[in-house]
Design a protein around this motif. Sequence first.
Motif, PDB file in Angstrom:
ATOM      1  N   GLN A  59     -82.872 -20.628 -13.694  1.00 41.98           N
ATOM      2  CA  GLN A  59     -81.910 -21.292 -13.939  1.00 41.98           C
ATOM      3  C   GLN A  59     -80.980 -21.536 -14.995  1.00 41.98           C
ATOM      4  N   ASN A  60     -81.763 -21.682 -16.464  1.00 38.10           N
ATOM      5  CA  ASN A  60     -80.979 -21.119 -17.594  1.00 38.10           C
ATOM      6  C   ASN A  60     -80.806 -20.197 -17.623  1.00 38.10           C
ATOM      7  N   GLY A  61     -81.022 -18.985 -17.036  1.00 33.48           N
ATOM      8  CA  GLY A  61     -80.547 -17.444 -16.779  1.00 33.48           C
ATOM      9  C   GLY A  61     -78.765 -17.531 -16.270  1.00 33.48           C
ATOM     10  N   ARG A  62     -79.091 -17.915 -15.271  1.00 31.20           N
ATOM     11  CA  ARG A  62     -78.229 -18.296 -14.005  1.00 31.20           C
ATOM     12  C   ARG A  62     -77.314 -18.843 -15.170  1.00 31.20           C
ATOM     13  N   ALA A  63     -77.111 -19.567 -15.492  1.00 27.87           N
ATOM     14  CA  ALA A  63     -76.642 -20.538 -16.134  1.00 27.87           C
ATOM     15  C   ALA A  63     -76.222 -19.942 -17.633  1.00 27.87           C
ATOM     16  N   PHE A  64     -77.061 -19.319 -18.119  1.00 29.58           N
ATOM     17  CA  PHE A  64     -76.038 -18.608 -19.135  1.00 29.58           C
ATOM     18  C   PHE A  64     -75.377 -17.450 -19.051  1.00 29.58           C
ATOM     19  N   ALA A  65     -75.741 -17.003 -17.836  1.00 35.89           N
ATOM     20  CA  ALA A  65     -74.759 -15.209 -16.929  1.00 35.89           C
ATOM     21  C   ALA A  65     -73.632 -16.388 -16.251  1.00 35.89           C
ATOM     22  N   GLY A  66     -73.578 -17.295 -15.866  1.00 32.58           N
ATOM     23  CA  GLY A  66     -72.265 -17.929 -15.279  1.00 32.58           C
ATOM     24  C   GLY A  66     -71.430 -18.260 -16.555  1.00 32.58           C
ATOM     25  N   LYS A  67     -72.019 -18.470 -17.699  1.00 36.51           N
ATOM     26  CA  LYS A  67     -70.975 -18.864 -19.169  1.00 36.51           C
ATOM     27  C   LYS A  67     -70.585 -18.357 -19.090  1.00 36.51           C
ATOM     28  N   ALA A  68     -71.512 -16.971 -19.904  1.00 39.49           N
ATOM     29  CA  ALA A  68     -71.036 -15.190 -20.079  1.00 39.49           C
ATOM     30  C   ALA A  68     -69.795 -14.442 -19.149  1.00 39.49           C
ATOM     31  N   PHE A  69     -69.631 -14.849 -17.923  1.00 40.30           N
ATOM     32  CA  PHE A  69     -69.144 -14.132 -17.156  1.00 40.30           C
ATOM     33  C   PHE A  69     -68.030 -14.756 -17.300  1.00 40.30           C
ATOM     34  N   THR A  70     -67.935 -16.264 -16.895  1.00 43.86           N
ATOM     35  CA  THR A  70     -66.519 -16.983 -17.260  1.00 43.86           C
ATOM     36  C   THR A  70     -65.939 -16.660 -19.098  1.00 43.86           C
ATOM     37  N   ALA A  71     -67.377 -16.671 -19.927  1.00 40.75           N
ATOM     38  CA  ALA A  71     -66.479 -16.299 -21.104  1.00 40.75           C
ATOM     39  C   ALA A  71     -65.632 -14.760 -20.836  1.00 40.75           C
ATOM     40  N   VAL A  72     -66.313 -13.921 -20.405  1.00 41.63           N
ATOM     41  CA  VAL A  72     -65.825 -12.237 -20.650  1.00 41.63           C
ATOM     42  C   VAL A  72     -64.553 -12.393 -19.693  1.00 41.63           C
ATOM     43  N   GLY A  73     -64.586 -12.823 -18.852  1.00 43.78           N
ATOM     44  CA  GLY A  73     -64.160 -12.803 -17.795  1.00 43.78           C
ATOM     45  C   GLY A  73     -62.351 -13.298 -17.622  1.00 43.78           C
ATOM     46  N   GLY A  74     -62.630 -14.552 -18.773  1.00 43.03           N
ATOM     47  CA  GLY A  74     -61.262 -14.979 -19.680  1.00 43.03           C
ATOM     48  C   GLY A  74     -60.446 -13.869 -19.606  1.00 43.03           C
ATOM     49  N   ARG A  75     -61.598 -13.506 -21.000  1.00 40.01           N
ATOM     50  CA  ARG A  75     -60.781 -12.240 -22.223  1.00 40.01           C
ATOM     51  C   ARG A  75     -60.572 -10.929 -21.239  1.00 40.01           C
ATOM     52  N   VAL A  76     -61.247 -10.278 -20.160  1.00 42.04           N
ATOM     53  CA  VAL A  76     -61.371  -9.230 -20.233  1.00 42.04           C
ATOM     54  C   VAL A  76     -60.599  -9.146 -18.574  1.00 42.04           C
ATOM     55  N   GLY A  77     -60.504 -10.021 -17.847  1.00 41.16           N
ATOM     56  CA  GLY A  77     -59.965 -10.188 -16.705  1.00 41.16           C
ATOM     57  C   GLY A  77     -58.900  -9.456 -16.555  1.00 41.16           C
ATOM     58  N   ASP A  78     -57.827  -9.899 -17.271  1.00 41.75           N
ATOM     59  CA  ASP A  78     -56.004  -9.525 -17.435  1.00 41.75           C
ATOM     60  C   ASP A  78     -55.932  -7.891 -17.540  1.00 41.75           C
ATOM     61  N   ALA A  79     -57.124  -7.099 -18.292  1.00 48.45           N
ATOM     62  CA  ALA A  79     -56.946  -6.205 -19.183  1.00 48.45           C
ATOM     63  C   ALA A  79     -57.780  -5.476 -17.721  1.00 48.45           C
ATOM     64  N   LEU A  80     -58.368  -5.732 -16.979  1.00 46.94           N
ATOM     65  CA  LEU A  80     -58.639  -4.723 -15.922  1.00 46.94           C
ATOM     66  C   LEU A  80     -57.724  -4.105 -14.168  1.00 46.94           C
ATOM     67  N   PRO A  81     -57.901  -2.817 -14.770  1.00 43.82           N
ATOM     68  CA  PRO A  81     -57.400  -2.314 -12.950  1.00 43.82           C
ATOM     69  C   PRO A  81     -57.000  -3.023 -12.215  1.00 43.82           C
ATOM     70  N   PRO A  82     -56.494  -3.630 -11.241  1.00 40.83           N
ATOM     71  CA  PRO A  82     -56.558  -4.445  -9.327  1.00 40.83           C
ATOM     72  C   PRO A  82     -57.715  -4.260  -9.226  1.00 40.83           C
ATOM     73  N   SER A  83     -57.890  -2.142  -8.819  1.00 39.40           N
ATOM     74  CA  SER A  83     -59.266  -1.885  -8.724  1.00 39.40           C
ATOM     75  C   SER A  83     -60.177  -2.670  -8.917  1.00 39.40           C
ATOM     76  N   VAL A  84     -60.923  -2.482 -10.025  1.00 41.59           N
ATOM     77  CA  VAL A  84     -61.576  -2.898 -10.637  1.00 41.59           C
ATOM     78  C   VAL A  84     -61.932  -5.217 -10.177  1.00 41.59           C
ATOM     79  N   ALA A  85     -60.869  -5.525 -10.290  1.00 40.31           N
ATOM     80  CA  ALA A  85     -60.569  -6.665 -10.087  1.00 40.31           C
ATOM     81  C   ALA A  85     -60.722  -7.531  -8.934  1.00 40.31           C
ATOM     82  N   ARG A  86     -60.918  -6.205  -7.445  1.00 40.02           N
ATOM     83  CA  ARG A  86     -61.097  -7.204  -6.649  1.00 40.02           C
ATOM     84  C   ARG A  86     -62.113  -6.789  -6.217  1.00 40.02           C
ATOM     85  N   ARG A  87     -62.949  -6.255  -6.835  1.00 41.67           N
ATOM     86  CA  ARG A  87     -64.467  -5.919  -6.560  1.00 41.67           C
ATOM     87  C   ARG A  87     -64.922  -6.960  -7.420  1.00 41.67           C
TER      88      ARG A  87
END
Length: 99
Positions: A51-79
């Motif tokens: 549970q702690n690992g899933r919570a940490f992974a979710g927080k990390a995904f949100t943090a990284v996704g917020g910073r990197v998400g707009d820089a990704l090409p649409p082909s990657v963002a779709r996946r």
Amino acid sequence: MRYKVTFLAGVVLGYVVGTAAGRERYEEMKKSARRFAQNPVVRNAAETAGQNGRAFAGKAFTAVGGRVGDALPPSVARRVPGLRDRRQGSEDEWGTSNT
């Protein structure tokens, strides 16, 4: 800690593979490992760690996704499911049009 557990697992595996004690010792070790895994304390600790690992992974995904998400090409963002809402368009999570 992870390295210690990995090392211990390697030692046990090496012992099982290279043992001269035969099938009887192997069955004894297997029964002991099963009892250990079914211990309520061990099961609770494993579930808490999961549970702690899933919570940490979710927080990390949100943090990284917020910073990197707009820089990704649409082909990657779709996946990547969490980045789909950032794209423009009206596709659902299955990739089909809602119209």
